[in-house]
Every structure is written in structure tokens, then in C-alpha cells.
Design a protein around this motif. Structure first.
Motif, PDB file in Angstrom:
ATOM      1  N   SER A  49       0.860  -1.184   0.000  1.00  0.00           N
ATOM      2  CA  SER A  49       0.000   0.000   0.000  1.00  0.00           C
ATOM      3  C   SER A  49       0.895   1.232   0.000  1.00  0.00           C
ATOM      4  CB  SER A  49      -0.902   0.011   1.233  1.00  0.00           C
ATOM      5  OG  SER A  49      -1.714   1.169   1.266  1.00  0.00           O
ATOM      6  N   ILE A  50       0.670   2.119  -0.970  1.00  0.00           N
ATOM      7  CA  ILE A  50       1.445   3.357  -1.058  1.00  0.00           C
ATOM      8  C   ILE A  50       0.487   4.504  -1.326  1.00  0.00           C
ATOM      9  CG2 ILE A  50       3.183   4.636  -2.374  1.00  0.00           C
ATOM     10  CD1 ILE A  50       4.587   2.014  -2.932  1.00  0.00           C
ATOM     11  N   ASP A  51       0.516   5.497  -0.453  1.00  0.00           N
ATOM     12  CA  ASP A  51      -0.293   6.693  -0.631  1.00  0.00           C
ATOM     13  C   ASP A  51       0.239   7.475  -1.833  1.00  0.00           C
ATOM     14  OD1 ASP A  51      -1.559   9.189  -0.412  1.00  0.00           O
ATOM     15  OD2 ASP A  51      -1.489   9.180   1.778  1.00  0.00           O
ATOM     16  N   PRO A  52      -0.619   7.794  -2.814  1.00  0.00           N
ATOM     17  CA  PRO A  52      -0.144   8.567  -3.970  1.00  0.00           C
ATOM     18  C   PRO A  52       0.505   9.895  -3.600  1.00  0.00           C
ATOM     19  CG  PRO A  52      -2.306   7.651  -4.418  1.00  0.00           C
ATOM     20  CD  PRO A  52      -2.023   7.387  -2.973  1.00  0.00           C
ATOM     21  N   ALA A  53       0.185  10.419  -2.399  1.00  0.00           N
ATOM     22  CA  ALA A  53       0.786  11.683  -1.961  1.00  0.00           C
ATOM     23  C   ALA A  53       2.291  11.568  -1.773  1.00  0.00           C
ATOM     24  CB  ALA A  53       0.134  12.146  -0.661  1.00  0.00           C
ATOM     25  N   ARG A  54       2.824  10.379  -1.730  1.00  0.00           N
ATOM     26  CA  ARG A  54       4.266  10.208  -1.584  1.00  0.00           C
ATOM     27  C   ARG A  54       5.019  10.529  -2.870  1.00  0.00           C
ATOM     28  NH1 ARG A  54       5.306   8.430   3.374  1.00  0.00           N
ATOM     29  NH2 ARG A  54       3.695   7.224   4.471  1.00  0.00           N
TER      30      ARG A  54
ATOM     31  N   VAL B 289       6.550   6.022  -6.087  1.00  0.00           N
ATOM     32  CA  VAL B 289       6.668   5.282  -7.350  1.00  0.00           C
ATOM     33  C   VAL B 289       7.921   4.414  -7.324  1.00  0.00           C
ATOM     34  CG1 VAL B 289       6.956   5.502  -9.840  1.00  0.00           C
ATOM     35  CG2 VAL B 289       5.353   7.005  -8.632  1.00  0.00           C
ATOM     36  N   ARG B 290       9.025   4.975  -6.849  1.00  0.00           N
ATOM     37  CA  ARG B 290      10.263   4.189  -6.747  1.00  0.00           C
ATOM     38  C   ARG B 290      10.078   3.019  -5.780  1.00  0.00           C
ATOM     39  NH1 ARG B 290      12.517   9.458  -6.738  1.00  0.00           N
ATOM     40  NH2 ARG B 290      12.721   9.410  -4.448  1.00  0.00           N
ATOM     41  N   ALA B 291       9.387   3.284  -4.677  1.00  0.00           N
ATOM     42  CA  ALA B 291       9.144   2.225  -3.707  1.00  0.00           C
ATOM     43  C   ALA B 291       8.288   1.114  -4.300  1.00  0.00           C
ATOM     44  CB  ALA B 291       8.471   2.801  -2.459  1.00  0.00           C
ATOM     45  N   ALA B 292       7.281   1.483  -5.093  1.00  0.00           N
ATOM     46  CA  ALA B 292       6.414   0.477  -5.715  1.00  0.00           C
ATOM     47  C   ALA B 292       7.220  -0.447  -6.620  1.00  0.00           C
ATOM     48  CB  ALA B 292       5.305   1.162  -6.502  1.00  0.00           C
TER      49      ALA B 292
ATOM     50  N   TYR C   2      -9.179  11.293  -4.862  1.00  0.00           N
ATOM     51  CA  TYR C   2     -10.071  10.629  -5.801  1.00  0.00           C
ATOM     52  C   TYR C   2      -9.238   9.656  -6.645  1.00  0.00           C
ATOM     53  CZ  TYR C   2     -13.629  14.183  -4.780  1.00  0.00           C
ATOM     54  OH  TYR C   2     -14.543  14.995  -4.154  1.00  0.00           O
ATOM     55  N   PRO C   3      -9.725   8.426  -6.847  1.00  0.00           N
ATOM     56  CA  PRO C   3      -8.929   7.469  -7.620  1.00  0.00           C
ATOM     57  C   PRO C   3      -8.528   7.950  -9.015  1.00  0.00           C
ATOM     58  CG  PRO C   3     -10.669   6.327  -6.451  1.00  0.00           C
ATOM     59  CD  PRO C   3     -10.919   7.799  -6.250  1.00  0.00           C
ATOM     60  N   ASN C   4      -9.314   8.838  -9.616  1.00  0.00           N
ATOM     61  CA  ASN C   4      -8.969   9.323 -10.957  1.00  0.00           C
ATOM     62  C   ASN C   4      -8.119  10.589 -10.926  1.00  0.00           C
ATOM     63  OD1 ASN C   4     -10.933  11.099 -10.074  1.00  0.00           O
ATOM     64  ND2 ASN C   4     -12.217  10.953 -11.909  1.00  0.00           N
ATOM     65  N   ASP C   5      -7.622  10.971  -9.750  1.00  0.00           N
ATOM     66  CA  ASP C   5      -6.717  12.110  -9.646  1.00  0.00           C
ATOM     67  C   ASP C   5      -5.394  11.732 -10.308  1.00  0.00           C
ATOM     68  OD1 ASP C   5      -4.856  14.093  -8.775  1.00  0.00           O
ATOM     69  OD2 ASP C   5      -6.083  14.494  -7.014  1.00  0.00           O
ATOM     70  N   ARG C   6      -4.910  12.592 -11.178  1.00  0.00           N
ATOM     71  CA  ARG C   6      -3.687  12.279 -11.927  1.00  0.00           C
ATOM     72  C   ARG C   6      -2.477  12.112 -11.026  1.00  0.00           C
ATOM     73  NH1 ARG C   6      -7.405  11.593 -15.020  1.00  0.00           N
ATOM     74  NH2 ARG C   6      -7.264  11.741 -17.298  1.00  0.00           N
ATOM     75  N   VAL C   7      -2.568  12.551  -9.768  1.00  0.00           N
ATOM     76  CA  VAL C   7      -1.451  12.363  -8.857  1.00  0.00           C
ATOM     77  C   VAL C   7      -1.147  10.877  -8.652  1.00  0.00           C
ATOM     78  CG1 VAL C   7      -2.812  12.314  -6.715  1.00  0.00           C
ATOM     79  CG2 VAL C   7      -0.446  13.147  -6.664  1.00  0.00           C
ATOM     80  N   ALA C   8      -2.160  10.023  -8.825  1.00  0.00           N
ATOM     81  CA  ALA C   8      -1.978   8.592  -8.607  1.00  0.00           C
ATOM     82  C   ALA C   8      -1.531   7.858  -9.868  1.00  0.00           C
ATOM     83  CB  ALA C   8      -3.280   7.973  -8.094  1.00  0.00           C
ATOM     84  N   TYR C   9      -1.593   8.505 -11.008  1.00  0.00           N
ATOM     85  CA  TYR C   9      -1.351   7.791 -12.259  1.00  0.00           C
ATOM     86  C   TYR C   9       0.065   7.225 -12.408  1.00  0.00           C
ATOM     87  CZ  TYR C   9      -5.929   8.399 -14.379  1.00  0.00           C
ATOM     88  OH  TYR C   9      -7.270   8.299 -14.675  1.00  0.00           O
ATOM     89  N   PRO C  10       1.111   7.898 -11.920  1.00  0.00           N
ATOM     90  CA  PRO C  10       2.436   7.259 -11.995  1.00  0.00           C
ATOM     91  C   PRO C  10       2.507   5.924 -11.254  1.00  0.00           C
ATOM     92  CG  PRO C  10       2.682   9.611 -11.639  1.00  0.00           C
ATOM     93  CD  PRO C  10       1.212   9.307 -11.476  1.00  0.00           C
ATOM     94  N   LEU C  11       1.780   5.798 -10.135  1.00  0.00           N
ATOM     95  CA  LEU C  11       1.725   4.512  -9.442  1.00  0.00           C
ATOM     96  C   LEU C  11       0.981   3.478 -10.278  1.00  0.00           C
ATOM     97  CD1 LEU C  11       0.991   5.376  -5.685  1.00  0.00           C
ATOM     98  CD2 LEU C  11       2.955   4.105  -6.575  1.00  0.00           C
ATOM     99  N   TYR C  12      -0.145   3.877 -10.857  1.00  0.00           N
ATOM    100  CA  TYR C  12      -0.892   2.946 -11.695  1.00  0.00           C
ATOM    101  C   TYR C  12      -0.053   2.477 -12.882  1.00  0.00           C
ATOM    102  CZ  TYR C  12      -4.945   5.145  -9.317  1.00  0.00           C
ATOM    103  OH  TYR C  12      -5.826   5.646  -8.400  1.00  0.00           O
TER     104      TYR C  12
ATOM    105  N   VAL D 171     -10.631   3.009 -17.686  1.00  0.00           N
ATOM    106  CA  VAL D 171     -10.540   3.485 -19.069  1.00  0.00           C
ATOM    107  C   VAL D 171      -9.091   3.814 -19.428  1.00  0.00           C
ATOM    108  CG1 VAL D 171     -11.153   5.376 -20.633  1.00  0.00           C
ATOM    109  CG2 VAL D 171     -12.897   4.370 -19.158  1.00  0.00           C
ATOM    110  N   ASP D 172      -8.410   4.493 -18.532  1.00  0.00           N
ATOM    111  CA  ASP D 172      -7.056   4.960 -18.816  1.00  0.00           C
ATOM    112  C   ASP D 172      -6.002   3.871 -18.678  1.00  0.00           C
ATOM    113  OD1 ASP D 172      -8.052   7.504 -19.313  1.00  0.00           O
ATOM    114  OD2 ASP D 172      -7.822   8.146 -17.222  1.00  0.00           O
ATOM    115  N   PHE D 173      -6.328   2.803 -17.941  1.00  0.00           N
ATOM    116  CA  PHE D 173      -5.417   1.664 -17.781  1.00  0.00           C
ATOM    117  C   PHE D 173      -6.198   0.381 -18.068  1.00  0.00           C
ATOM    118  CE2 PHE D 173      -3.777   5.110 -15.252  1.00  0.00           C
ATOM    119  CZ  PHE D 173      -2.414   5.094 -15.529  1.00  0.00           C
ATOM    120  N   PRO D 174      -6.556   0.168 -19.334  1.00  0.00           N
ATOM    121  CA  PRO D 174      -7.489  -0.920 -19.663  1.00  0.00           C
ATOM    122  C   PRO D 174      -6.957  -2.319 -19.381  1.00  0.00           C
ATOM    123  CG  PRO D 174      -6.549   0.030 -21.657  1.00  0.00           C
ATOM    124  CD  PRO D 174      -6.156   0.926 -20.526  1.00  0.00           C
ATOM    125  N   ASP D 175      -5.642  -2.470 -19.279  1.00  0.00           N
ATOM    126  CA  ASP D 175      -5.090  -3.802 -19.034  1.00  0.00           C
ATOM    127  C   ASP D 175      -4.763  -4.048 -17.568  1.00  0.00           C
ATOM    128  OD1 ASP D 175      -5.174  -4.450 -21.782  1.00  0.00           O
ATOM    129  OD2 ASP D 175      -3.276  -3.386 -22.118  1.00  0.00           O
TER     130      ASP D 175
END
Length: 308
Positions: free
Chosen positions: A105-110, A115-118, A140-150, A194-198
Motif C-alpha cells: 500500500s502506497i499513498d499517492p501523496a508520496r 513510485v520508486r518504492a512500488a 479521488y482514484p482518478n486524480d492524476r497524482v496517482a497515475y504514476p503509481l498505476y 478506461v485509462d489503464f485498460p489492461d
């Protein structure tokens, strides 16, 4: 040593895809944990939830011939480092790989450090997915701050598990402990699908008060699944039972939310609801086996290499 499944699939009665590690074997838990567990115990009517270490969870599930996905929940706002750490959870799950599957579990605020930790947790420790709790993390899950983790999760073919719906965290405390429910509407995860269909996605819990939204997303997006943790099955909304028996029969997963709900309590109530006999084994084990790729040893490649 990186996690690799030693599960004897045929011997297992069920796979619990949602259990929480609250106690560390290496460090003292943060202040406020006991109060949080007490309030959650009251919310779920569980009585005296104290939290468990990874070895204790392994022994508990081994005794019941079940496997379990284990994780903590990170929150950058609460501390610099979660206790138990992702590394501890993964290392101990590796020692108990006959019954445990490690998530991180990694908070996107990090940000970039997260991302490096993931990537390190995937490559060096073999974690099989990541748990996000939008309410406690405050995003919000669709906040772009989380997208590098996704992007990292998708690159390695792993699973993103999102808490959805109301949460027991902070329930009944003044102001709900500062927890805002708005972040956990599953419709925000639709954008992620939608943005990460796989990327494989699990919507955790019956998503009160947004159950229909969750069913819609899971029906529409091939990569989205639903786990049934956090609720006694006797309280499942009728439409959830209907979809589990039909359109989503291959996309619904057993989860307890242990320790606030035990597998015994969940299973006892599950036996009493109107789930078709041929669907029960799908929910309890077979859907998870396929989603997690357990026929071949684990999600993705399990060896620290990105999916081509």
C-alpha cells in the motif's frame, strides 16, 4: 527473497482476497491504532478486535485451509512510514507463501518516492498488487497524482485494489475522524479502468451507498472485479446477489476484511443467502485463482520482470 506462490490450490477451501495486517513483529504500532480498532470493532459488531501480525494471520488461515491476501494501509498524512512496513508484510508473507499472498500500500501523496518504492517492492519482494484507500489517503482514484503509481502496477501486470463505499474507519467519532466518504464512489475508478485498460482492478466491499455504480463499472469494464469483504453476506443488497449469480459470476471474489469480520462469520452467513450452488465455488476460490494467475505461480510474472 521474492515471494513465489507455494499454495496448494486443490487443498484450499477458499481464498480470502482482503485481510488487514495491523501489528508488526519488528516495531511498535503507531499511536491511535488501538483506538481505531476499538471504533471499528464497535462499527462492525466484532467485539475486541486487537489486530494481528503476519505470522498470526498465516497460522489462522492455515488452520482453516484457506489462503489470504495480506496488506497494511499507508497514509502519508499519518506518519513517515507505515507500521508494519510494506517490506515486513512482503518478507513475512514470503515465509508463509503456502497460505499468504502479499500486497503493498502506497499513498499517492508520496509522489516520486512512492513510485520508486512500488517498483522496488515488485522487483525485490514480489508483491502481487497494491491496496488503495481513497478515504484515508484523501484522494479521488482518478486524480492524476496517482497515475504514476498505476503506470507501474500496469507495467508489471499486477492488481490495484480500491476501497469503495462507506468505511468503518472513523465511524462514530466526531466528524468521522476527518474521513471524507466522497472519495470512495466507485465511479471514480471507472476513469482508471478506461485509462489503464489492461490493469486488473478490484472494487473492495459492497459499495454502499453506490452499489449500482459498482455493478455498472464491473459489468462494463472487463478488467474490474468486486470483492465481498467488509459486510456480512446477510446484508448484501439484492442487486449484488442477482449480479453475482449471473452477469458477474466470474468477477465476484470472497473477501472477509479480517480481523473485523472473520471468515467463519462470513461463511456462515454466505451459506444462508441465495447464491446458486454452481456459483459458490467460483466466488470462494476459482475466480481468485484465475485473476491472480495462481495456476502459474502468481500475478504477472512473479519474478520482478515487467509484463511485455
Amino acid at each position: 527473497m521474492s515471494w513465489k506462490s507455494r499454495l496448494d490450490i486443490d487443498a484450499l477451501t477458499a481464498i480470502d482476497v482482503h485481510t488487514h495486517v495491523h501489528r508488526s513483529v519488528r516495531a511498535r504500532s503507531g499511536e491511535g491504532l488501538d483506538e481505531m480498532l476499538e471504533s471499528m470493532s464497535d462499527y462492525f459488531g466484532s467485539g475486541g478486535v486487537t489486530g494481528h501480525t503476519v505470522p498470526e494471520i498465516a497460522a489462522y488461515y492455515r488452520e482453516r485451509r484457506m489462503a489470504a491476501v495480506v496488506f497494511g494501509v499507508d497514509s502519508a498524512a499519518d506518519s513517515d512510514e507505515m507500521v508494519p512496513t510494506n517490506e515486513e508484510v512482503a518478507e513475512l508473507a514470503t515465509e508463509h507463501a503456502d497460505v499468504l499472498i502479499p500486497f503493498a500500500s502506497i499513498d499517492p501523496a508520496r509522489g516520486a518516492s512512492g513510485v520508486r518504492a512500488a517498483r522496488r517492492l515488485i522487483e525485490d519482494y514480489g508483491v502481487q498488487g497494491f491496496k488503495f484507500h481513497p478515504n484515508t489517503m484523501g484522494f479521488y482514484p482518478n486524480d492524476r497524482v496517482a497515475y504514476p503509481l498505476y503506470e507501474v502496477i500496469a507495467e508489471y501486470g499486477l492488481i490495484a485494489l480500491f476501497h469503495t463505499g462507506q468505511t468503518g474507519v472513523g465511524a462514530g467519532t466526531p466528524g468521522g475522524g476527518g474521513i471524507r466518504l466522497k472519495y470512495s464512489n466507485p465511479m471514480y475508478v471507472d476513469d482508471v479502468a478506461v485509462d489503464f485498460p489492461d490493469m486488473k482492478i478490484i472494487l473492495a466491499h459492497p459499495s454502499f451507498p453506490w452499489q449500482d455504480e459498482a455493478l455498472s463499472v464491473a459489468t462494463h469494464k472487463p478488467s474490474v472485479y468486486i470483492d465481498l469483504s467488509g459486510w456480512s453476506p446477510k446484508y448484501f443488497p439484492p442487486q449484488l446477489v442477482q449480479y453475482a449469480n449471473s452477469l458477474l459470476r466470474h468477477k465476484v471474489l470472497f473477501g472477509s476484511d479480517y480481523p473485523v469480520i472473520t471468515p467463519e462469520r462470513w461463511m456462515s452467513d454466505f451459506e444462508k443467502i441465495n447464491i446458486k450452488p454452481e456459483v459458490r465455488p467460483l466466488i470462494l476460490k476459482e475466480n481468485a485463482v484465475k485473476l491472480f494467475g495462481l495456476e502459474t505461480g502468481g500475478v504477472g510474472t512473479s519474478g520482478g520482470e515487467a509484463t511485455p
